[in-house]
Each structure stands twice: as structure tokens, then as C-alpha cells.
Design a protein around this motif. Structure first.
Motif, PDB file in Angstrom:
ATOM      1  N   LEU A 172       0.795  -1.367  -0.155  1.00 16.76           N
ATOM      2  CA  LEU A 172       0.078  -0.007  -0.039  1.00 16.76           C
ATOM      3  C   LEU A 172       0.760   1.284   0.047  1.00 16.76           C
ATOM      4  O   LEU A 172       1.743   1.346   0.716  1.00 16.76           O
ATOM      5  N   THR A 173       0.546   1.985  -0.973  1.00 18.72           N
ATOM      6  CA  THR A 173       1.316   3.474  -1.108  1.00 18.72           C
ATOM      7  C   THR A 173       0.173   4.599  -0.912  1.00 18.72           C
ATOM      8  O   THR A 173      -0.529   4.474  -1.596  1.00 18.72           O
ATOM      9  N   VAL A 174       0.505   5.355   0.177  1.00 22.06           N
ATOM     10  CA  VAL A 174      -0.155   6.393   0.317  1.00 22.06           C
ATOM     11  C   VAL A 174       0.251   7.590  -0.199  1.00 22.06           C
ATOM     12  O   VAL A 174       1.574   8.132   0.161  1.00 22.06           O
ATOM     13  N   PHE A 175      -0.324   8.635  -1.005  1.00 21.06           N
ATOM     14  CA  PHE A 175       0.260   9.747  -1.565  1.00 21.06           C
ATOM     15  C   PHE A 175      -0.451  10.909  -0.785  1.00 21.06           C
ATOM     16  O   PHE A 175      -1.685  11.320  -0.879  1.00 21.06           O
ATOM     17  N   GLN A 176       0.513  11.509  -0.160  1.00 17.24           N
ATOM     18  CA  GLN A 176      -0.160  12.654   0.840  1.00 17.24           C
ATOM     19  C   GLN A 176       0.186  14.032   0.471  1.00 17.24           C
ATOM     20  O   GLN A 176       1.471  14.283   0.248  1.00 17.24           O
ATOM     21  N   SER A 210       3.325  16.939  -1.641  1.00 18.12           N
ATOM     22  CA  SER A 210       3.147  18.286  -1.467  1.00 18.12           C
ATOM     23  C   SER A 210       3.938  19.239  -2.153  1.00 18.12           C
ATOM     24  O   SER A 210       3.581  20.330  -2.682  1.00 18.12           O
ATOM     25  N   LYS A 211       5.373  19.058  -2.380  1.00 17.65           N
ATOM     26  CA  LYS A 211       6.080  19.951  -3.103  1.00 17.65           C
ATOM     27  C   LYS A 211       6.425  19.423  -4.668  1.00 17.65           C
ATOM     28  O   LYS A 211       6.406  20.124  -5.482  1.00 17.65           O
ATOM     29  N   THR A 212       6.241  18.059  -4.807  1.00 17.88           N
ATOM     30  CA  THR A 212       6.249  17.358  -6.192  1.00 17.88           C
ATOM     31  C   THR A 212       4.738  16.796  -6.268  1.00 17.88           C
ATOM     32  O   THR A 212       4.530  15.605  -5.782  1.00 17.88           O
ATOM     33  N   PRO A 213       3.905  17.293  -6.815  1.00 12.90           N
ATOM     34  CA  PRO A 213       2.615  16.795  -7.152  1.00 12.90           C
ATOM     35  C   PRO A 213       2.705  15.555  -8.057  1.00 12.90           C
ATOM     36  O   PRO A 213       3.522  15.293  -8.500  1.00 12.90           O
ATOM     37  N   ILE A 214       1.437  14.882  -7.821  1.00 13.10           N
ATOM     38  CA  ILE A 214       1.285  13.590  -8.608  1.00 13.10           C
ATOM     39  C   ILE A 214       1.357  14.160 -10.006  1.00 13.10           C
ATOM     40  O   ILE A 214       0.746  15.003 -10.592  1.00 13.10           O
ATOM     41  N   GLU A 215       2.458  13.442 -11.085  1.00 13.61           N
ATOM     42  CA  GLU A 215       2.700  13.982 -12.380  1.00 13.61           C
ATOM     43  C   GLU A 215       1.450  13.544 -13.323  1.00 13.61           C
ATOM     44  O   GLU A 215       0.983  13.843 -14.145  1.00 13.61           O
TER      45      GLU A 215
END
Ligand code: N01
Length: 586
Positions: free
Chosen positions: A218-222, A364-369
Motif C-alpha cells: 500500500l502506497t499512500v500519496f499525501q 506536497s512539493k512534487t505533485p502527482i505528475e
């Protein structure tokens, strides 16, 4: 995006006329139908889903449950209902709340006036005839209805329009993409899968621990970490239930006197008046009780930044104490005001990050591309995934209105009128849209109160107003623009008193790019709001034009509203409530 689809229904189109069309068959729509019938109005409700329950119909994600205690998160209008229904847990799980909604629909015979699997697409006010023409689309593709109604009651929910960020490449992704607010009816089995969860709000925080139990990885993108307090959910003690049931009316009355519309122990003392040691003891005790009442540890936590810093630091220490990897722990520690975004309540959320197959990615600084066929790209790195869960929330408070083309006087649409932010009078009506009611609309306490209480008060007030219009022979009611303007200014002014207005939350529409930044709910406190509604009523609805009324501003007969029409009795007075009371009813 994979979503639950309602089964087809075949039925003849409706044309009315009816006294009222109700849009939505969630808790608001169900209660509206019940009250309309009691008051002798004919009504039909349209519901997109194939069943009742609204938010509890759509949000079937793993771990979904209420975070106001079940014994208070329920209708209060029927003492018999209170007595006969049995909640199993302190915080009921979604299936049980949905069963309750179904029970209410059956017990009060509401289904016969609900048309399911039908989406309302337009509502247009015919000025010459003073009628709403409501148009629908049936989900089976068999056409739509065109119903004429004197009144239109929008019970569309505050958190019902899913926010689906348009990430690049989504269509390329080979696996399923789910949204927590449109969860498949048959559930999802994540066993053996590599799962990504986007978001760390309440829905993510409830679902992540359970998804982690099934998933291979599980990978959580915060994007923004959130504060969360343990729920300590448990089966309800029968002795406690018996005690509550023996005194239910008293509990309901106490709940109504609270800014939040539900009762919990609240320490009115200011945090900084205690020594650091006393504060720690107080926070530890409140943390041990768990849930939203943690915010009641002191009276000024949402009004004094220095006081808030003390609870925020305590909560961060808890996170650091639970999460073993220091880097992950720091990423999970919010820096913003505690309780500024809606506080989350969890079971094992932070501890889940101690599992070796669970990881956290800071976006937060590098958004989901973008999505690729097999995963998500962040900061140039690809995360391989078999399924993605968007726990990305909702276009709150106005999103569900935006989905319907609502046209008022002079061809103006509600979306046009609300372009710079919602404008209502008391959160129930908007000038230029006669005979249109909003249940828990923007400008009412709604999401800052216990929703079901807020719904009941609104619906009782609206149906009493409709009965009054009938009594005095009025064709229409319409909010006066000057009263609406004053109310909008008041809602905004009171919001400035609270630290809640200071961060980028869905309360201010900041979670969805391009939305105007306006604090949407009324933060003056539930009892103050109820008093303002009562004053409006007692003044014969002076804030409204009642077209065709035989009497001008005659006080109405108080019918359903009787239970709210009691002297203001606040045992917890917040600075926002004080500020709100300084402003006379507009
Ligand atoms: O939605 P949310 P929710 N890229 O808006 C993130 C009620 N509720 O469904 O904070 C990456 O809180 C977003 O990030 P950010 C309750 O009132 C109650 O969880 O905007 N991330 C955030 O982390 C609650 O407050 C219960 O920076 C993106 C998350 O998605 C409300 O519903 C349970 C993104 C959305 O969190 C909403 O909760 C569940 C992007 N482009 C919900 N866009 C109960 O317990 C958004 N995010 C009763």
C-alpha cells in the motif's frame, strides 16, 4: 473511474403537479418527505441512487462509519424510533447506518414517494405561473420526467459531489480507479494487489488501515497531513444504552444547546490558564476518551492560536510516539492549526505506517505528475500499482448544486449567482430563486453541527414556512436581497473569529482548484443559528417577500418547529457564538 452504477428501472414518466419536489433521498430528503406529508403537502423525491441513505449509500469504502456517537447520530423527531432502534457500536459502521435509513424509509412509508435511479438535471422557475419545472434523467436511459411543483426542496447533501482531480494519463491506467465517495456496491477485494491511495482526509484515514490488511503493498500519496484522534470504537454497553434511552429527550435537549448540535464533555476553561503539567494531564484524559470530543479539552482551542499550538504539539507527539520510522512520522505531522481542517477520527491509522508493506509518498512539493498504464509518477519516479483509490473528497457544499441547472428569475442560474461564492439567507434560500429551499445549504451550520440535527431543524422550519404561506394565501416566498447580503456578510464576519477560517480546507473550497475561497458554513454555533431562525419566524418572515399574502408579516403558527422554539440555553458559549449573538437577526 470505476463507480457503482444503479440498476435500471422502468417506469412511466411523472409530470405532477405536486406541491413539492424533493431532490435527494438521503437523511435530508427522507425527513423532508415525512414532514411534507404530515403537513398535508403532496411531494415526490428523486434520487440518483437505487436506494435511500445519501452519503451512507455512496460512501461504502472499507472502514466508513460515523464519528458522532451513534446514539446521537440519528433522527430525534420520533421518540418511538429512538426507543426501537438499536445501535451495535459506539460509532456505527456504514452498513448499519444505511440499514437505519432503510428502516426509517419503511417505518414511515416513504418509498412510495421516491423515484430511484433518477437524476435531477434541471430546475427552472416559471415566473408567470410561479412554478418550478423539474427535469430528470432516468439512469436506465428510458427518458426523463418533467414535473411541475410549487416548491423545490434541494436535499442534495453537503459532501455528495465527488472531487475527482483530472490527473494526466488516468485513461491509460490498466487497473481500476475508485473514489471513496462512489464505492462499488459489491465491495472491493484488494487481496494480493499493490494499491495506491491518494489523499489523507477522513475517508482515507478510515479506509487505509483496512485496505492495508488486504493489500500486498500500500502506497499512500499525501499532499497535506491531517490530525487524527483515536476513535476507541467498541460495542455499545447495554447498560449505557438503557440509560440513554431512559433519558433520550434530555440528551437531545442538551445536544441542541451545544455549538455542534451534539453533546460531549466540554471544558470551558482556556488552555493557557493551566500549567503545562495540568494541560498535559487534561489532553491525556481527553485523548483517552478519543474522538471529536478531544477538541473539547479546553474552550479556546479554535480561537486562540497560542492555545491551539499546545494541543497541536501534543497531537504531533502522539504521532511521533506511534510511528516508528522518524522520517515517516515527521511527514505525518501536520503543521497547520489543530482542528482547522475537519478533525479525523481513526482506528489504527498512524500505526498502519509501521507495517513493512505500507509506505508514504509526500506529494506536497512534487505533485502527482501522471498515471501510467501501471502506476503513478511523482517526482520522476514511477510507483507500480494494480489499483488506485482516490480519497480526494468532495466539491463541498455547492458542488451538488452545480450539477443541476437551477434557473431562477430572469434566467439567472444559481451557478452564475454563486460564481464568487454561495449567497443565501440563513442557508435556506437565495434571492432570485423563489420557493426554493436548501436543506443545510451554505450559510447554515450544517457540516459544523451534527448533520442529522441540522437537517431536522432546517426541514421543520421550511415546512412550517410552507404551511404559513398556505395559511396566508401567498404564492411565493423569496429572500430579500438586502437581508441575504447582510447574512452573507455576517457568516463571513463570524468565521474570522475562528482559527478554522485560516487554513486551506474544504470549508473554504480550497481543496478544489479554481473555486472561490469563501468560508461556507455558519460558524456562529447551532443554538445561535436556531435562535436566528426562530426570530425570523416570529417576525413573520420579515427577511422574505411573501407574494400575495393576505397579511403582512403576521407571526406564523408554530407547528413542527415547536421543539426548536425554546429559549436559548447554551451551556457552552464559544467566542464565535458570542460574536454571532452580537449581531441582531438580519
Ligand atoms: O475528503 P477531504 P474526505 N493530489 O477533502 C487530497 C466527511 N467525512 O472524503 O488536504 C493529491 O477531507 C487532499 O489533500 P489536501 C468529513 O466531514 C466524515 O476524506 O487538499 N491529493 C486530502 O488529503 C470530512 O472532512 C467521515 O492538500 C489530493 C484528501 O485528498 C469530509 O467528509 C468520513 C488532491 C481529501 O480529503 C471529506 O472527507 C469520511 C490532489 N490533486 C468523510 N486532491 C466520518 O468519519 C485532493 N487531495 C463521519
Amino acid at each position: 473511474m470505476t463507480s457503482k452504477s444503479a440498476p435500471p428501472t422502468s417506469r412511466a414518466p411523472l409530470s405532477g403537479p405536486v406541491d413539492a419536489v424533493v431532490v435527494g433521498a438521503g437523511f435530508g430528503g427522507l425527513y423532508a418527505l415525512h414532514c411534507l406529508r404530515q403537513a398535508g403537502f403532496s411531494a415526490v423525491a428523486f434520487e440518483t441512487g437505487d436506494g435511500v441513505g445519501g452519503t451512507w449509500y455512496w460512501n461504502r469504502y472499507p472502514g466508513a462509519r460515523c464519528d458522532v456517537e451513534s446514539l446521537q447520530y440519528s433522527y430525534s423527531f420520533s421518540e418511538d424510533l429512538d426507543q426501537e432502534w438499536n445501535w451495535s457500536e459506539k460509532y456505527a459502521p456504514q452498513p448499519e447506518i444505511l440499514s437505519y435509513a432503510n428502516h426509517v424509509a419503511d417505518r414511515f412509508d416513504l418509498r412510495r414517494d421516491i423515484r430511484f435511479s433518477t437524476r435531477v438535471v434541471a430546475a427552472t422557475f416559471d415566473e408567470a405561473r410561479a412554478l418550478w419545472v423539474v427535469e430528470t434523467e432516468r439512469l436506465d436511459g428510458s427518458g426523463g420526467d418533467r414535473v411541475e411543483a410549487r416548491f423545490c426542496i434541494m436535499a442534495v447533501g453537503c459532501l455528495s459531489s465527488a472531487n475527482k482531480p483530472p490527473f494526466a494519463g488516468m485513461a491509460d491506467f490498466k487497473g481500476p480507479i475508485y473514489h471513496t465517495g462512489e464505492w462499488p456496491k459489491d465491495g472491493v477485494d484488494f487481496t494480493g494487489l499493490r494499491v495506491g491511495v491518494i489523499g489523507t482526509g477522513s475517508s482515507a484515514i478510515q479506509s487505509i488501515p483496512l485496505i492495508a490488511e488486504q493489500a500486498k503493498a500500500l502506497t499512500v500519496f499525501q499532499r497535506t497531513p491531517n490530525y487524527s484522534v483515536p476513535a476507541y470504537n467498541a460495542p455499545l454497553d447495554p447498560a449505557y444504552v438503557a440509560e440513554v434511552k431512559a433519558n433520550y429527550p434530555a440528551l437531545r435537549a442538551k445536544a441542541r444547546s451545544r455549538p455542534t448540535g451534539f453533546y460531549f464533555p466540554f471544558n470551558t476553561q482556556p488552555a493557557l490558564a493551566s500549567t503545562p503539567e495540568e494541560r498535559r494531564r487534561q489532553y491525556e484524559e481527553a485523548w483517552a476518551r478519543g474522538g471529536l470530543p478531544f477538541l473539547g479539552a479546553y474552550g479556546d482551542l479554535l480561537f486562540n492560536k497560542e492555545a491551539n499550538d499546545t494541543i497541536a504539539e501534543f497531537a504531533r507527539e502522539k504521532i511521533r510516539g506511534i510511528v516508528k520510522d522518524p522520517k515517516t512520522a515527521e511527514l505525518l505531522c501536520p503543521e497547520n492549526v489543530f482542528g482547522c481542517k475537519r478533525l479525523c477520527v481513526d482506528t489504527n491509522y498512524f500505526a498502519t505506517y509501521n507495517k513493512p508493506h505500507v509506505s508514504l509518498v509526500d506529494v506536497s512539493k512534487t505533485p502527482i505528475e501522471r498515471f501510467t498504464a501501471h502506476g503513478l509518477v511523482v517526482g520522476g519516479k514511477t510507483y507500480e500499482l494494480d489499483a488506485v483509490v482516490c480519497a480526494t473528497g468532495f466539491a463541498a457544499m455547492t458542488g451538488a448544486f452545480d450539477k443541476i441547472r437551477i434557473t431562477g428569475r430572469g434566467g439567472l442560474t444559481l451557478a452564475e449567482k454563486w460564481q464568487a461564492g454561495p449567497r443565501t439567507y440563513l442557508g435556506v434560500a437565495s434571492a432570485g430563486f423563489p420557493n426554493l429551499f436548501m436543506v443545510t445549504g451554505p450559510g447554515s451550520p450544517s457540516v459544523l453541527a451534527s448533520m442529522i440535527q441540522a437537517i431536522e431543524q432546517h426541514v421543520d422550519w421550511m415546512v412550517d414556512m410552507m404551511a404559513h404561506l398556505r395559511d396566508v394565501g401567498a404564492r411565493t416566498f423569496e429572500a430579500r436581497i438586502e437581508d441575504e447580503d447582510r447574512w452573507v456578510a455576517h457568516v463571513n464576519e463570524v468565521s474570522q473569529v475562528s482559527l478554522r477560517s485560516t487554513c486551506s480546507s474544504w470549508y473554504v473550497g480550497a481543496n478544489v482548484p479554481g473555486r472561490p475561497r469563501v468560508f461556507m458554513p455558519y460558524i456562529g454555533g447551532f443554538p445561535v443559528y436556531v435562535q436566528k431562525c426562530n426570530e425570523e419566524m416570529d417576525g413573520g418572515y420579515g427577511g422574505f417577500v411573501l407574494d400575495g399574502a393576505t397579511t403582512r408579516n403576521a407571526p406564523p403558527e408554530i407547528r413542527l418547529t415547536r421543539r426548536w422554539h425554546v429559549p436559548l440555553d447554551m451551556d457552552v458559549i464559544s467566542p464565535a457564538m458570542l460574536a454571532a449573538r452580537q449581531v441582531p437577526v438580519v
